[in-house]
Motif scaffolding. Structure first.
Motif, mmCIF file in Angstrom:
data_model
loop_
_atom_site.group_PDB
_atom_site.id
_atom_site.type_symbol
_atom_site.label_atom_id
_atom_site.label_comp_id
_atom_site.label_asym_id
_atom_site.label_seq_id
_atom_site.Cartn_x
_atom_site.Cartn_y
_atom_site.Cartn_z
ATOM 1 N N GLU A 47 0.732 -1.105 0.168
ATOM 2 C CA GLU A 47 -0.006 0.014 0.049
ATOM 3 C C GLU A 47 0.916 1.127 0.143
ATOM 4 O O GLU A 47 0.391 2.174 -0.579
ATOM 5 C CB GLU A 47 -1.123 -0.048 1.285
ATOM 6 N N THR A 51 0.978 5.035 -2.177
ATOM 7 C CA THR A 51 0.845 6.308 -1.394
ATOM 8 C C THR A 51 1.979 7.131 -1.583
ATOM 9 O O THR A 51 2.061 8.430 -1.887
ATOM 10 C CB THR A 51 0.315 6.314 -0.056
ATOM 11 N N ASP A 55 2.073 10.729 -3.656
ATOM 12 C CA ASP A 55 2.676 11.959 -2.943
ATOM 13 C C ASP A 55 3.432 12.691 -4.087
ATOM 14 O O ASP A 55 3.559 13.969 -3.903
ATOM 15 C CB ASP A 55 3.449 11.823 -1.807
ATOM 16 N N THR A 75 -1.692 -2.763 -3.688
ATOM 17 C CA THR A 75 -1.435 -1.476 -4.358
ATOM 18 C C THR A 75 -2.422 -0.857 -5.079
ATOM 19 O O THR A 75 -2.594 0.601 -4.989
ATOM 20 C CB THR A 75 0.015 -1.749 -5.336
ATOM 21 N N ALA A 78 -5.017 0.582 -2.515
ATOM 22 C CA ALA A 78 -4.194 1.797 -1.812
ATOM 23 C C ALA A 78 -4.306 3.210 -3.223
ATOM 24 O O ALA A 78 -4.664 4.345 -2.542
ATOM 25 C CB ALA A 78 -2.997 1.676 -1.501
ATOM 26 N N MET A 79 -3.992 2.776 -4.203
ATOM 27 C CA MET A 79 -3.945 4.012 -5.340
ATOM 28 C C MET A 79 -5.181 4.647 -5.434
ATOM 29 O O MET A 79 -5.400 5.733 -5.499
ATOM 30 C CB MET A 79 -3.443 3.544 -6.531
ATOM 31 N N VAL A 82 -6.577 7.421 -2.969
ATOM 32 C CA VAL A 82 -6.048 8.541 -2.951
ATOM 33 C C VAL A 82 -5.752 9.249 -4.370
ATOM 34 O O VAL A 82 -5.676 10.331 -4.625
ATOM 35 C CB VAL A 82 -4.844 8.436 -2.394
#
Length: 226
Positions: A47, A51, A55, A75, A78-79, A82
Protein backbone atom coordinates in the motif's frame (compact mmCIF):
# COMPACT_ATOMS: atom_id res chain seq x y z
CA UNK A 1 -5.94 -23.64 14.56
CA UNK A 2 -7.76 -23.81 11.25
CA UNK A 3 -5.96 -25.73 8.48
CA UNK A 4 -4.89 -24.12 5.21
CA UNK A 5 -7.14 -25.13 2.30
CA UNK A 6 -5.78 -25.06 -1.24
CA UNK A 7 -8.23 -23.24 -3.52
CA UNK A 8 -6.48 -23.07 -6.88
CA UNK A 9 -3.21 -23.42 -8.76
CA UNK A 10 -1.75 -21.55 -11.73
CA UNK A 11 1.29 -21.90 -13.94
CA UNK A 12 3.89 -19.17 -13.48
CA UNK A 13 5.68 -17.97 -16.64
CA UNK A 14 8.82 -20.05 -16.11
CA UNK A 15 7.03 -23.26 -15.25
CA UNK A 16 6.71 -22.93 -11.48
CA UNK A 17 3.32 -23.37 -9.82
CA UNK A 18 1.48 -20.65 -7.94
CA UNK A 19 -0.88 -21.92 -5.23
CA UNK A 20 -3.72 -20.06 -3.57
CA UNK A 21 -4.64 -21.04 0.01
CA UNK A 22 -7.26 -19.88 2.48
CA UNK A 23 -7.43 -20.25 6.27
CA UNK A 24 -10.59 -18.69 7.64
CA UNK A 25 -10.57 -15.12 6.25
CA UNK A 26 -6.81 -15.18 5.53
CA UNK A 27 -5.42 -15.85 2.04
CA UNK A 28 -1.93 -16.84 0.95
CA UNK A 29 -0.30 -17.10 -2.48
CA UNK A 30 2.73 -19.37 -2.52
CA UNK A 31 5.32 -20.42 -5.04
CA UNK A 32 5.93 -24.10 -5.69
CA UNK A 33 6.32 -26.09 -2.50
CA UNK A 34 5.46 -23.33 -0.06
CA UNK A 35 7.48 -20.11 -0.40
CA UNK A 36 4.88 -17.45 0.47
CA UNK A 37 4.78 -14.56 -1.99
CA UNK A 38 1.95 -12.61 -0.37
CA UNK A 39 -0.56 -12.81 2.46
CA UNK A 40 -3.84 -10.94 2.81
CA UNK A 41 -2.90 -9.79 6.32
CA UNK A 42 0.42 -8.23 5.30
CA UNK A 43 -0.19 -5.57 2.68
CA UNK A 44 1.11 -2.45 4.40
CA UNK A 45 4.28 -2.09 2.36
CA UNK A 46 2.47 -2.74 -0.93
CA UNK A 47 0.00 0.00 0.00
CA UNK A 48 2.90 2.35 0.76
CA UNK A 49 4.18 1.72 -2.77
CA UNK A 50 1.09 3.56 -4.04
CA UNK A 51 0.80 6.34 -1.48
CA UNK A 52 4.49 7.30 -1.61
CA UNK A 53 4.34 7.47 -5.40
CA UNK A 54 1.19 9.57 -5.52
CA UNK A 55 2.68 12.02 -3.03
CA UNK A 56 5.35 12.78 -5.64
CA UNK A 57 2.87 13.48 -8.45
CA UNK A 58 0.13 15.15 -6.42
CA UNK A 59 0.19 18.27 -8.60
CA UNK A 60 -0.30 16.40 -11.88
CA UNK A 61 -3.82 16.50 -13.31
CA UNK A 62 -5.44 13.27 -14.54
CA UNK A 63 -2.43 11.12 -13.61
CA UNK A 64 -1.80 8.01 -15.68
CA UNK A 65 -0.39 5.20 -13.54
CA UNK A 66 1.02 1.80 -14.56
CA UNK A 67 0.97 -0.87 -11.84
CA UNK A 68 3.13 -3.92 -12.47
CA UNK A 69 1.53 -6.91 -10.78
CA UNK A 70 -2.03 -7.35 -9.48
CA UNK A 71 -1.22 -9.74 -6.65
CA UNK A 72 -3.88 -9.38 -3.97
CA UNK A 73 -4.67 -5.85 -5.11
CA UNK A 74 -3.08 -4.00 -2.16
CA UNK A 75 -1.28 -1.46 -4.33
CA UNK A 76 -4.25 -0.97 -6.63
CA UNK A 77 -6.73 -0.37 -3.80
CA UNK A 78 -4.36 2.01 -2.03
CA UNK A 79 -3.98 3.98 -5.26
CA UNK A 80 -7.75 4.04 -5.79
CA UNK A 81 -8.24 5.47 -2.30
CA UNK A 82 -6.06 8.52 -2.97
CA UNK A 83 -6.04 8.99 -6.75
CA UNK A 84 -8.30 11.69 -8.25
CA UNK A 85 -11.48 10.80 -10.11
CA UNK A 86 -9.85 11.43 -13.50
CA UNK A 87 -6.85 9.16 -12.92
CA UNK A 88 -6.13 6.21 -15.20
CA UNK A 89 -4.92 3.11 -13.36
CA UNK A 90 -3.52 0.43 -15.65
CA UNK A 91 -2.64 -2.90 -14.04
CA UNK A 92 -0.35 -5.26 -15.95
CA UNK A 93 -0.51 -8.87 -14.70
CA UNK A 94 1.39 -11.62 -16.48
CA UNK A 95 -0.56 -14.52 -14.92
CA UNK A 96 -4.18 -14.40 -16.15
CA UNK A 97 -5.30 -16.79 -13.40
CA UNK A 98 -4.52 -14.18 -10.74
CA UNK A 99 -7.10 -11.89 -12.33
CA UNK A 100 -9.62 -14.73 -12.22
CA UNK A 101 -8.76 -15.51 -8.59
CA UNK A 102 -9.61 -11.92 -7.64
CA UNK A 103 -13.30 -12.50 -8.34
CA UNK A 104 -13.63 -16.28 -8.14
CA UNK A 105 -11.85 -16.90 -4.83
CA UNK A 106 -10.80 -13.61 -3.22
CA UNK A 107 -13.88 -11.45 -3.64
CA UNK A 108 -13.78 -10.79 0.11
CA UNK A 109 -10.35 -9.21 -0.38
CA UNK A 110 -10.93 -7.37 -3.67
CA UNK A 111 -14.52 -6.24 -3.18
CA UNK A 112 -15.61 -4.18 -6.20
CA UNK A 113 -12.27 -2.51 -6.90
CA UNK A 114 -11.90 -4.06 -10.37
CA UNK A 115 -15.22 -2.49 -11.42
CA UNK A 116 -13.81 1.01 -10.88
CA UNK A 117 -14.00 2.83 -14.26
CA UNK A 118 -10.53 4.25 -13.62
CA UNK A 119 -9.05 0.73 -13.70
CA UNK A 120 -7.90 -1.20 -16.75
CA UNK A 121 -6.49 -4.72 -16.39
CA UNK A 122 -4.03 -5.84 -19.05
CA UNK A 123 -2.74 -9.42 -19.04
CA UNK A 124 0.85 -9.43 -20.18
CA UNK A 125 4.40 -8.49 -19.28
CA UNK A 126 4.76 -5.08 -17.64
CA UNK A 127 8.21 -4.89 -19.21
CA UNK A 128 6.57 -4.79 -22.63
CA UNK A 129 4.24 -2.00 -21.48
CA UNK A 130 7.26 0.01 -20.34
CA UNK A 131 9.41 -0.61 -23.41
CA UNK A 132 6.57 0.37 -25.76
CA UNK A 133 5.83 3.68 -24.01
CA UNK A 134 7.37 7.13 -24.27
CA UNK A 135 6.40 9.75 -21.71
CA UNK A 136 3.08 7.93 -21.29
CA UNK A 137 2.93 7.47 -17.52
CA UNK A 138 3.13 9.81 -14.56
CA UNK A 139 3.94 6.89 -12.26
CA UNK A 140 5.13 3.32 -12.70
CA UNK A 141 4.73 1.04 -9.68
CA UNK A 142 6.57 -2.27 -9.74
CA UNK A 143 5.66 -5.09 -7.36
CA UNK A 144 6.32 -8.01 -9.66
CA UNK A 145 8.81 -10.04 -7.66
CA UNK A 146 11.01 -9.88 -4.55
CA UNK A 147 12.50 -6.71 -5.99
CA UNK A 148 15.88 -6.41 -7.73
CA UNK A 149 16.75 -9.84 -6.31
CA UNK A 150 14.19 -11.70 -8.45
CA UNK A 151 12.53 -14.82 -7.13
CA UNK A 152 9.76 -15.96 -9.44
CA UNK A 153 11.11 -14.93 -12.89
CA UNK A 154 14.69 -14.43 -13.97
CA UNK A 155 13.25 -12.36 -16.83
CA UNK A 156 12.29 -9.76 -14.22
CA UNK A 157 15.98 -8.98 -13.83
CA UNK A 158 15.68 -6.99 -17.06
CA UNK A 159 13.36 -4.53 -15.31
CA UNK A 160 16.07 -3.66 -12.81
CA UNK A 161 19.05 -3.57 -15.17
CA UNK A 162 20.52 -0.33 -16.56
CA UNK A 163 18.62 -0.95 -19.79
CA UNK A 164 15.35 -1.63 -17.98
CA UNK A 165 15.64 1.43 -15.75
CA UNK A 166 16.42 3.69 -18.69
CA UNK A 167 13.36 2.28 -20.47
CA UNK A 168 11.26 3.10 -17.41
CA UNK A 169 12.65 6.63 -17.39
CA UNK A 170 11.68 7.09 -21.06
CA UNK A 171 8.19 5.77 -20.32
CA UNK A 172 7.65 8.43 -17.63
CA UNK A 173 6.60 12.03 -18.06
CA UNK A 174 9.01 14.68 -16.77
CA UNK A 175 8.62 14.69 -13.00
CA UNK A 176 7.11 11.20 -13.10
CA UNK A 177 8.02 8.62 -10.50
CA UNK A 178 9.19 5.02 -10.64
CA UNK A 179 8.23 3.29 -7.38
CA UNK A 180 9.66 -0.17 -6.65
CA UNK A 181 8.88 -2.66 -3.87
CA UNK A 182 11.57 -4.98 -2.53
CA UNK A 183 11.80 -7.54 0.23
CA UNK A 184 15.22 -6.20 1.22
CA UNK A 185 17.49 -3.16 0.79
CA UNK A 186 20.00 -3.08 -2.05
CA UNK A 187 22.61 -0.32 -1.96
CA UNK A 188 23.95 -1.19 -5.40
CA UNK A 189 20.46 -0.85 -6.89
CA UNK A 190 20.02 2.58 -5.29
CA UNK A 191 23.22 3.72 -7.01
CA UNK A 192 22.04 2.20 -10.30
CA UNK A 193 18.83 4.22 -10.16
CA UNK A 194 20.84 7.39 -9.68
CA UNK A 195 23.14 6.56 -12.59
CA UNK A 196 20.10 6.04 -14.82
CA UNK A 197 18.83 9.57 -14.27
CA UNK A 198 16.58 9.36 -11.22
CA UNK A 199 16.47 11.37 -8.00
CA UNK A 200 16.12 8.50 -5.53
CA UNK A 201 14.67 8.09 -2.06
CA UNK A 202 14.83 4.71 -0.29
CA UNK A 203 12.49 3.98 2.62
CA UNK A 204 11.90 1.04 4.95
CA UNK A 205 8.22 0.22 5.51
CA UNK A 206 6.60 -2.36 7.77
CA UNK A 207 4.74 -5.20 6.04
CA UNK A 208 1.90 -5.04 8.57
CA UNK A 209 -0.51 -2.14 8.87
CA UNK A 210 0.06 -1.87 12.64
CA UNK A 211 3.83 -1.30 12.41
CA UNK A 212 4.47 -5.00 12.83
CA UNK A 213 5.92 -7.63 10.57
CA UNK A 214 9.14 -7.52 8.57
CA UNK A 215 10.50 -4.34 7.03
CA UNK A 216 10.36 -3.99 3.27
CA UNK A 217 12.08 -1.45 1.02
CA UNK A 218 10.38 1.10 -1.23
CA UNK A 219 12.34 3.16 -3.75
CA UNK A 220 10.67 6.29 -5.12
CA UNK A 221 12.74 7.48 -8.08
CA UNK A 222 11.74 10.72 -9.78
CA UNK A 223 12.57 11.49 -13.38
CA UNK A 224 14.16 14.94 -13.47
CA UNK A 225 14.73 16.87 -16.70
CA UNK A 226 14.22 15.89 -20.33
Amino acid sequence: MLPWIELATAAAPQGDTLRLFRRGDEYSIRLGGGNELMNSRLGGSEEALATLALDRIATKGAPRVLIGGLGMGFTLRAMQAVAPHDAQLIVSEIVPDLVDWATAHMSAVFGTCLADPRVEIRTGDVGDEIRNASGAFDAILLDVDNGPDGLTRTDNDALYSNTGLRAARRALSVGGVLSIWSAAPDAAFTKRLSRCGFAVQEQLVRAGRTRRGPRHTIWTAVRDGP
